[in-house]
Design an enzyme around this catalytic site. Structure first.
Site, PDB file in Angstrom:
ATOM      1  CB  SER A   1      -0.825  -0.169   1.116  1.00 22.21           C
ATOM      2  OG  SER A   1      -0.478  -0.211   2.467  1.00 22.21           O
TER       3      SER A   1
ATOM      4  CG  HIS B   1      -0.902  -5.271   2.169  1.00 24.11           C
ATOM      5  ND1 HIS B   1      -0.163  -5.005   3.581  1.00 24.11           N
ATOM      6  CD2 HIS B   1      -0.858  -3.980   1.514  1.00 24.11           C
ATOM      7  CE1 HIS B   1       0.393  -3.798   3.664  1.00 24.11           C
ATOM      8  NE2 HIS B   1      -0.102  -3.158   2.228  1.00 24.11           N
TER       9      HIS B   1
ATOM     10  CG  HIS C   1       5.734  -8.889   7.994  1.00 23.74           C
ATOM     11  ND1 HIS C   1       6.714  -7.921   7.530  1.00 23.74           N
ATOM     12  CD2 HIS C   1       4.617  -8.064   8.095  1.00 23.74           C
ATOM     13  CE1 HIS C   1       6.369  -6.778   7.182  1.00 23.74           C
ATOM     14  NE2 HIS C   1       5.003  -6.989   7.794  1.00 23.74           N
TER      15      HIS C   1
ATOM     16  NE  ARG D   1       2.376  -3.759  12.503  1.00 20.03           N
ATOM     17  CZ  ARG D   1       2.070  -3.886  11.049  1.00 20.03           C
ATOM     18  NH1 ARG D   1       1.577  -2.774  10.360  1.00 20.03           N
ATOM     19  NH2 ARG D   1       2.533  -4.890  10.592  1.00 20.03           N
TER      20      ARG D   1
ATOM     21  CG  ASP E   1      -3.574  -7.996   9.006  1.00 18.73           C
ATOM     22  OD1 ASP E   1      -4.038  -6.763   9.398  1.00 18.73           O
ATOM     23  OD2 ASP E   1      -2.792  -7.965   8.035  1.00 18.73           O
TER      24      ASP E   1
HETATM   25  N1  CMX Z   1       0.825 -19.712   6.448  1.00 19.94           N
HETATM   26  C1  CMX Z   1       1.346 -20.692   5.619  1.00 19.94           C
HETATM   27  N2  CMX Z   1       2.293 -20.652   4.781  1.00 19.94           N
HETATM   28  C2  CMX Z   1       2.985 -19.465   4.922  1.00 19.94           C
HETATM   29  C3  CMX Z   1       2.796 -18.364   5.721  1.00 19.94           C
HETATM   30  C4  CMX Z   1       1.731 -18.686   6.552  1.00 19.94           C
HETATM   31  N3  CMX Z   1       1.186 -17.594   7.332  1.00 19.94           N
HETATM   32  N4  CMX Z   1       3.641 -17.319   5.617  1.00 19.94           N
HETATM   33  C5  CMX Z   1       4.718 -17.891   4.756  1.00 19.94           C
HETATM   34  N5  CMX Z   1       4.238 -19.055   4.378  1.00 19.94           N
HETATM   35  C6  CMX Z   1       4.866 -19.685   3.041  1.00 19.94           C
HETATM   36  C7  CMX Z   1       4.940 -18.965   1.901  1.00 19.94           C
HETATM   37  O1  CMX Z   1       3.394 -19.162   1.182  1.00 19.94           O
HETATM   38  C8  CMX Z   1       5.662 -19.456   1.063  1.00 19.94           C
HETATM   39  O2  CMX Z   1       5.517 -20.837   0.574  1.00 19.94           O
HETATM   40  P1  CMX Z   1       5.923 -21.347  -1.025  1.00 19.94           P
HETATM   41  O3  CMX Z   1       7.379 -21.287  -1.053  1.00 19.94           O
HETATM   42  O4  CMX Z   1       5.418 -22.783  -0.979  1.00 19.94           O
HETATM   43  O5  CMX Z   1       5.190 -20.473  -1.646  1.00 19.94           O
HETATM   44  C9  CMX Z   1       7.071 -19.787   2.092  1.00 19.94           C
HETATM   45  O6  CMX Z   1       6.197 -19.811   3.466  1.00 19.94           O
HETATM   46  C10 CMX Z   1       8.110 -18.778   2.267  1.00 19.94           C
HETATM   47  O7  CMX Z   1       7.554 -17.389   2.470  1.00 19.94           O
HETATM   48  P2  CMX Z   1       8.025 -16.248   3.281  1.00 19.94           P
HETATM   49  O8  CMX Z   1       9.279 -15.851   2.589  1.00 19.94           O
HETATM   50  O9  CMX Z   1       8.058 -16.773   4.619  1.00 19.94           O
HETATM   51  O10 CMX Z   1       7.108 -15.047   3.264  1.00 19.94           O
HETATM   52  P3  CMX Z   1       6.916 -14.057   2.101  1.00 19.94           P
HETATM   53  O11 CMX Z   1       7.926 -12.913   2.431  1.00 19.94           O
HETATM   54  O12 CMX Z   1       6.844 -14.773   0.791  1.00 19.94           O
HETATM   55  O13 CMX Z   1       5.244 -13.609   2.284  1.00 19.94           O
HETATM   56  C11 CMX Z   1       3.518 -13.112   3.736  1.00 19.94           C
HETATM   57  C12 CMX Z   1       4.830 -13.012   3.408  1.00 19.94           C
HETATM   58  C13 CMX Z   1       2.832 -11.834   4.714  1.00 19.94           C
HETATM   59  C14 CMX Z   1       2.626 -12.749   2.298  1.00 19.94           C
HETATM   60  C15 CMX Z   1       3.164 -14.228   4.291  1.00 19.94           C
HETATM   61  O14 CMX Z   1       3.734 -14.650   5.246  1.00 19.94           O
HETATM   62  C16 CMX Z   1       1.781 -14.758   4.166  1.00 19.94           C
HETATM   63  O15 CMX Z   1       1.069 -15.041   3.222  1.00 19.94           O
HETATM   64  N6  CMX Z   1       0.904 -14.556   5.272  1.00 19.94           N
HETATM   65  C17 CMX Z   1      -0.311 -14.961   5.643  1.00 19.94           C
HETATM   66  C18 CMX Z   1      -1.286 -13.559   4.996  1.00 19.94           C
HETATM   67  C19 CMX Z   1      -0.974 -12.531   5.943  1.00 19.94           C
HETATM   68  O16 CMX Z   1      -1.282 -12.541   7.181  1.00 19.94           O
HETATM   69  N7  CMX Z   1      -0.773 -11.358   5.509  1.00 19.94           N
HETATM   70  C20 CMX Z   1      -0.783  -9.973   6.262  1.00 19.94           C
HETATM   71  C21 CMX Z   1       0.717  -9.322   6.424  1.00 19.94           C
HETATM   72  C22 CMX Z   1       0.699  -8.035   7.072  1.00 19.94           C
HETATM   73  C23 CMX Z   1      -0.064  -6.966   6.479  1.00 19.94           C
HETATM   74  O17 CMX Z   1       0.392  -6.672   5.475  1.00 19.94           O
HETATM   75  O18 CMX Z   1      -1.136  -6.658   6.649  1.00 19.94           O
END
Ligand code: CMX
Length: 441
Positions: free
Chosen positions: A241, A271, A318, A327, A373
């Site tokens: 964002s 996000h 994250h 937070r 979140d």
């Molecule tokens: N549940 C399951 N798997 C997860 C996970 C979770 N909460 N967080 C990361 N992973 C997985 C990824 O999907 C990725 O899998 P693949 O290699 O199979 O594609 C692997 O772990 C590595 O990911 P990462 O490097 O740890 O995380 P990223 O930097 O790529 O992504 C984020 C970060 C936030 C998108 C991810 O942790 C996620 O999808 N979390 C759940 C959604 C969420 O809570 N988003 C809110 C973030 C805060 C905000 O912006 O408001």
């Protein structure tokens, strides 16, 4: 307004001179290195932009202008008798870089009250959408309709000197911040409360008035809104964002267009939409297990099922943080103070004790800890705000404080059009074979 604007200009002039000197002496210094994997994998860890308002440390979490969240809860001015910081003060801090006095904060409350009028066509534009539309679609539609009021767009069309961009962006910022709580509340009352709207209360602070217009009158809900608006406001510049608002603003799209673009990014489930996904996921767990208070063993099984179905556990992980989000902790403290026995809040805490070790055991998740979140929805449900699709709109109102303060800085510092270089895999292959000299240059 004039005093705040003058103070901002004074600070921006000092910063502009400093940056000029830094670049004159150090402009050719190399900062980090870019790996091929980073280009393909979301530019993680690649330093690529300047955002003055806040800085994220992977271990410690966010600092707003050098202050942690606990420090802000202590130092920022509060509403009379209140316990949580006023977001007006946080905005002053992000914009000016100093902790405001109570008088500085009151002055911003007064400006936002004075400038909060919304033309009718904005509500008409929202009304043109079906009730089934997502609240974020309604909210961003309202912002886009409000773009007719942009002073930046008008002055640019009339032929504005580039030295004056910052002032027009500043004016739009103040107008937008004054108006968005009403738009958010309008969306909520239209979609969920039979179109019965509540007039703004000109005596209340910005977040208190939002609570009032949503229809929640308890003092502790107003306190929650003040805390919520403060902690969701900014998370340095690379998140979707903030980065989108900054990128679109770099084309000299006005603050309304830039903010709306950023909020379309916030509306993604990885996000800001994760806040609705968390509560939806917990409600589905409660229904499937037929209990309001699942045990840690039941939670563990449900988490494993979620992962088996190829889904993420919402609210966990994250892209930058590597420990529990401060937070999350601030909201946990609020819960312990105001609603320690609430079963949903307790479930959130039980999830916190269950999920990290499971995610850790997968061996690929870089951050198994909760983000902002994971907690916010449970606090809102406690007060009766159960319509979880609305939650990202609250995030969007708060995020405006950070991304718009940054947009003021972008124009005051004269940042240019953002335009990184991209490559094709074909060109990568040629480069690897040592054949693509143009890319090397
Ligand atoms: N549940 C399951 N798997 C997860 C996970 C979770 N909460 N967080 C990361 N992973 C997985 C990824 O999907 C990725 O899998 P693949 O290699 O199979 O594609 C692997 O772990 C590595 O990911 P990462 O490097 O740890 O995380 P990223 O930097 O790529 O992504 C984020 C970060 C936030 C998108 C991810 O942790 C996620 O999808 N979390 C759940 C959604 C969420 O809570 N988003 C809110 C973030 C805060 C905000 O912006 O408001």
């Amino acid at each position: 307004m004039d005093a705040l604007r003058a103070k901002f200009k004074e600070k921006a002039d000092i910063a502009t001179a400093e940056i000029k000197e830094i670049l004159a002496k150090n402009g050719n210094k190399v900062i980090g290195e870019v790996k091929l994997s980073q280009i393909y994998q979301g530019m993680r860890g690649m330093t690529g932009l300047v955002t003055e308002t806040s800085l994220l440390d992977a271990q410690e979490g966010i600092r707003f202008r050098g202050y942690t969240i606990p420090e802000l809860r202590e130092k920022l001015p509060k509403a009379p008798g209140g316990t949580e910081p006023l977001p007006e003060g946080l905005f002053y801090l992000l914009l000016i870089g100093e902790i405001p006095t109570a008088a500085d904060t009151d002055a911003i409350t007064a400006i936002w009250q004075r400038r909060s009028h919304i033309p009718n066509h904005v509500f008409d534009a929202i009304d043109a959408l079906p009730l089934s539309a997502h609240p974020m679609t309604m909210y961003v539609t309202g912002i886009m309709a409000l773009q007719t009021e942009s002073k930046f767009a008008k002055q640019y069309a009339e032929g504005m000197n580039k030295k004056d961009y910052w002032a027009a962006v500043f004016d739009d910022t103040m107008d937008l911040l004054a108006r968005i709580p009403h738009i958010a509340a309008y969306v909520y009352r239209r979609k969920y409360k039979n179109n019965e709207h509540i007039n703004p209360n000109g005596l209340l602070d910005w977040a208190g008035n939002l609570a009032h217009m949503l229809g929640y009158t308890r003092d502790s809900f107003k306190a929650l809104m003040r805390l919520y608006m403060t902690i969701h406001s900014d998370h340095e510049g690379g998140n979707v964002s903030a980065h989108t608002t900054h990128l679109v603003g770099s084309a000299l799209s006005d603050p309304y267009l830039s903010y709306a673009a950023g909020m379309n990014g916030l509306a993604g489930p990885l996000h800001g939409l994760a806040n609705q996904e968390v509560i939806k996921w917990i409600f589905e767990m409660q229904e499937e297990l037929n209990t309001k208070s699942p045990t840690k063993e039941q939670i563990e099984q449900y988490v494993r099922k979620t992962l088996k179905e190829g889904k993420v556990v919402p609210g966990y992980g994250h892209a930058v943080l590597r420990k529990t989000d401060p937070r999350f902790i601030a909201q946990m403290e609020f819960g312990k103070r105001h609603m320690p026995d609430d079963p949903l809040v307790q479930t959130v805490w039980n999830i916190y004790e269950t999920v990290p070790s499971i995610l850790q055991s997968l061996g690929k998740v870089k951050n198994p800890w909760p983000n902002v979140d994971a907690h916010s929805g449970a606090l809102l449900v406690h007060y009766g705000l159960v319509e979880y699709e609305f939650y990202t709109v609250l995030f969007a109102v708060s995020r405006a404080l950070g991304v718009l303060a940054s947009l003021c800085w972008d124009r005051a510092l004269g940042f240019p059009l953002e335009r990184p270089k991209s490559v094709t895999t074909e060109s990568v292959k040629l480069w690897l074979e040592g054949k693509d000299e143009i890319w090397d240059a």
